[in-house]
Design a protein around this motif. Structure first.
Motif, PDB file in Angstrom:
ATOM      1  N   GLY A   1     -27.384 -12.465  18.925  1.00 34.41           N
ATOM      2  CA  GLY A   1     -28.210 -11.690  19.264  1.00 34.41           C
ATOM      3  C   GLY A   1     -30.033 -11.961  18.909  1.00 34.41           C
ATOM      4  N   GLU A   2     -29.790 -13.358  19.750  1.00 36.15           N
ATOM      5  CA  GLU A   2     -31.156 -13.404  20.009  1.00 36.15           C
ATOM      6  C   GLU A   2     -31.572 -12.624  21.003  1.00 36.15           C
ATOM      7  OE1 GLU A   2     -32.354 -17.908  19.266  1.00 36.15           O
ATOM      8  OE2 GLU A   2     -30.006 -18.151  20.234  1.00 36.15           O
ATOM      9  N   ARG A   3     -33.237 -12.448  21.122  1.00 37.42           N
ATOM     10  CA  ARG A   3     -33.486 -11.824  22.024  1.00 37.42           C
ATOM     11  C   ARG A   3     -34.625 -11.917  22.461  1.00 37.42           C
ATOM     12  NH1 ARG A   3     -34.883  -5.908  20.989  1.00 37.42           N
ATOM     13  NH2 ARG A   3     -32.757  -6.035  21.497  1.00 37.42           N
ATOM     14  N   ILE A   4     -34.906 -12.307  24.484  1.00 32.03           N
ATOM     15  CA  ILE A   4     -36.227 -13.021  24.734  1.00 32.03           C
ATOM     16  C   ILE A   4     -37.105 -11.963  25.232  1.00 32.03           C
ATOM     17  CG2 ILE A   4     -37.164 -14.692  26.794  1.00 32.03           C
ATOM     18  CD1 ILE A   4     -35.450 -15.794  24.737  1.00 32.03           C
ATOM     19  N   THR A   5     -38.278 -12.395  24.941  1.00 31.62           N
ATOM     20  CA  THR A   5     -39.604 -11.295  25.300  1.00 31.62           C
ATOM     21  C   THR A   5     -40.250 -12.290  25.722  1.00 31.62           C
ATOM     22  OG1 THR A   5     -40.061 -10.110  22.530  1.00 31.62           O
ATOM     23  CG2 THR A   5     -41.487 -10.075  24.384  1.00 31.62           C
ATOM     24  N   ILE A   6     -40.958 -11.741  27.281  1.00 32.30           N
ATOM     25  CA  ILE A   6     -41.743 -11.878  28.290  1.00 32.30           C
ATOM     26  C   ILE A   6     -42.975 -10.959  28.139  1.00 32.30           C
ATOM     27  CG2 ILE A   6     -41.892 -13.090  30.515  1.00 32.30           C
ATOM     28  CD1 ILE A   6     -38.897 -12.517  30.749  1.00 32.30           C
ATOM     29  N   LEU A   7     -44.097 -11.782  27.838  1.00 32.89           N
ATOM     30  CA  LEU A   7     -45.101 -10.941  28.148  1.00 32.89           C
ATOM     31  C   LEU A   7     -45.572 -11.122  29.528  1.00 32.89           C
ATOM     32  CD1 LEU A   7     -46.444 -11.809  24.569  1.00 32.89           C
ATOM     33  CD2 LEU A   7     -44.841  -9.783  24.940  1.00 32.89           C
TER      34      LEU A   7
ATOM     35  N   ARG B   1     -35.668  -1.833  29.104  1.00 38.06           N
ATOM     36  CA  ARG B   1     -35.762  -3.902  29.075  1.00 38.06           C
ATOM     37  C   ARG B   1     -37.658  -4.308  29.403  1.00 38.06           C
ATOM     38  NH1 ARG B   1     -31.607  -3.146  28.043  1.00 38.06           N
ATOM     39  NH2 ARG B   1     -29.335  -3.656  28.971  1.00 38.06           N
ATOM     40  N   ILE B   2     -37.832  -3.106  30.292  1.00 39.73           N
ATOM     41  CA  ILE B   2     -39.783  -3.204  30.217  1.00 39.73           C
ATOM     42  C   ILE B   2     -40.625  -2.123  29.670  1.00 39.73           C
ATOM     43  CG2 ILE B   2     -41.490  -3.566  32.326  1.00 39.73           C
ATOM     44  CD1 ILE B   2     -39.499  -4.101  33.873  1.00 39.73           C
ATOM     45  N   VAL B   3     -41.205  -2.570  29.325  1.00 36.62           N
ATOM     46  CA  VAL B   3     -42.403  -1.609  28.353  1.00 36.62           C
ATOM     47  C   VAL B   3     -43.759  -2.072  28.806  1.00 36.62           C
ATOM     48  CG1 VAL B   3     -43.637  -0.942  26.201  1.00 36.62           C
ATOM     49  CG2 VAL B   3     -41.663  -1.916  26.414  1.00 36.62           C
ATOM     50  N   LEU B   4     -44.227  -1.266  29.694  1.00 37.27           N
ATOM     51  CA  LEU B   4     -45.459  -1.289  30.367  1.00 37.27           C
ATOM     52  C   LEU B   4     -46.616  -0.179  29.520  1.00 37.27           C
ATOM     53  CD1 LEU B   4     -46.959  -2.232  32.499  1.00 37.27           C
ATOM     54  CD2 LEU B   4     -46.547   0.441  34.218  1.00 37.27           C
TER      55      LEU B   4
ATOM     56  N   VAL C   1     -33.092  -9.235  26.696  1.00 30.82           N
ATOM     57  CA  VAL C   1     -34.440  -9.794  28.073  1.00 30.82           C
ATOM     58  C   VAL C   1     -35.682  -8.386  27.014  1.00 30.82           C
ATOM     59  CG1 VAL C   1     -33.838  -9.655  29.704  1.00 30.82           C
ATOM     60  CG2 VAL C   1     -35.933 -10.785  29.208  1.00 30.82           C
ATOM     61  N   ARG C   2     -36.409  -8.629  26.795  1.00 30.97           N
ATOM     62  CA  ARG C   2     -37.213  -7.662  26.732  1.00 30.97           C
ATOM     63  C   ARG C   2     -38.863  -8.261  27.300  1.00 30.97           C
ATOM     64  NH1 ARG C   2     -33.167  -5.320  25.458  1.00 30.97           N
ATOM     65  NH2 ARG C   2     -33.084  -3.662  24.051  1.00 30.97           N
ATOM     66  N   ILE C   3     -39.327  -7.145  28.675  1.00 26.40           N
ATOM     67  CA  ILE C   3     -39.774  -7.285  29.573  1.00 26.40           C
ATOM     68  C   ILE C   3     -41.559  -6.351  29.026  1.00 26.40           C
ATOM     69  CG2 ILE C   3     -41.884  -7.652  31.366  1.00 26.40           C
ATOM     70  CD1 ILE C   3     -39.049  -7.997  32.893  1.00 26.40           C
TER      71      ILE C   3
END
Length: 283
Positions: free
Chosen positions: A198-204, A44-47, A234-236
């Motif tokens: 299948g839509e995905r939200i990306t938060i930067l 869910r989170i990439v750092l 979601v992917r942060i």
């Protein structure tokens, strides 16, 4: 989502060009690695972590400009870029408002509608008629609140009001972090997931290490470290300098860590810097 919509209607995206040079050199190895992690069903989170000059902000700015649907929060405390505070409430208000503009139909279904109609022939001198009387109303900062009240009176000697609200909370910063998270992110993500598109939200989120300047306990790092389980759509993607403050965040099972000083990524960044230096010097 309408492809013509993007979070750029706030200031964040329009300011990103100053973080990415016109001669920016893309980093294919890092892009491939990031794409793999974004496809990880348990992530869910990439750092991304790296020291000054490792290209974190430029890389994230380039990603935001290439993918206009990303929701952006770039934390800044310097004199060159507008302030984006590192506290959780500012983060959620900023991201949630971008989300609501990109998917207005999802947020529209959350509208509060209060309707009242009162019909009276006469209101005497000491009498009172109120169409809708509300003790306390908390306005959702990410959606419209609609109140419609009709009062029909033939003769008025007393007091007539269509709507009375004793206490109205309009400022989103007065709401608890948990409420802002639910209103601006979790509930809309759940509704989007139920569509089955299948839509995905990306938060930067850039520069988490800058949260050391934030006042109060609800800084962005602590907020991300204690997030409840997030929906799968979601992917942060966040960046930070290596810092002891991110230790709890890295312990989350749904976090994937990309240290930019890792061999192949470090070599790619060194090669990128060499290319830029040669281009700037004409050698």
């Amino acid at each position: 989502m309408d492809p013509t919509l993007s979070p750029s209607r706030d200031s964040p995206r329009s300011d990103l060009s100053c973080l990415r040079a016109d001669d920016f050199v893309r980093r294919p190895a890092l892009e491939r690695y990031l794409d793999e992690l974004r496809s990880d069903q348990d992530c869910r989170i990439v750092l991304l972590t790296g020291g000054p000059g490792s290209g974190k902000s430029a890389f994230l700015a380039d990603l935001a400009l290439r993918e206009p649907s990303c929701l952006c929060h770039f934390i800044r405390r310097d004199h060159q870029t507008p302030l984006q505070s590192g506290d959780a409430k500012t983060l959620l208000l900023n991201v949630g408002k971008q989300f609501s503009r990109c998917y207005p139909d999802i947020f529209a279904t959350e509208q509060v509608q209060i309707e009242a109609k009162v019909v009276s022939r006469r209101v005497k001198s000491l009498g009172e008629v109120v169409g809708a009387k509300i003790g306390s109303l908390i306005a959702n900062p990410f959606r419209a609140t609609s109140i419609a009240a009709t009062v029909e009176v033939e003769e008025v000697e007393g007091r007539v009001a269509s709507v009375e609200i004793e206490r109205l909370i309009e400022d989103g910063r007065l709401l608890p972090v948990a409420d802002l998270l639910r209103m601006g992110l979790l509930d809309p993500l759940t509704k989007l997931e139920r569509r089955g598109s299948g839509e995905r939200i990306t938060i930067l989120i850039d520069a988490l290490d800058e949260t050391r300047f934030s006042q109060g306990p609800d800084d962005a790092i602590s907020f991300l470290s204690t997030l409840p389980e997030l929906p799968g759509n979601v992917r942060i993607i966040a960046t930070s300098r290596p810092d002891a403050a991110i230790a709890d965040l890295l312990r989350r099972d749904d976090v994937r860590h990309i240290p930019l000083d890792r061999g192949d990524l470090h070599d790619e960044n060194s090669s990128t810097m060499s290319t830029l230096i040669r281009a700037s010097t004409g050698n």
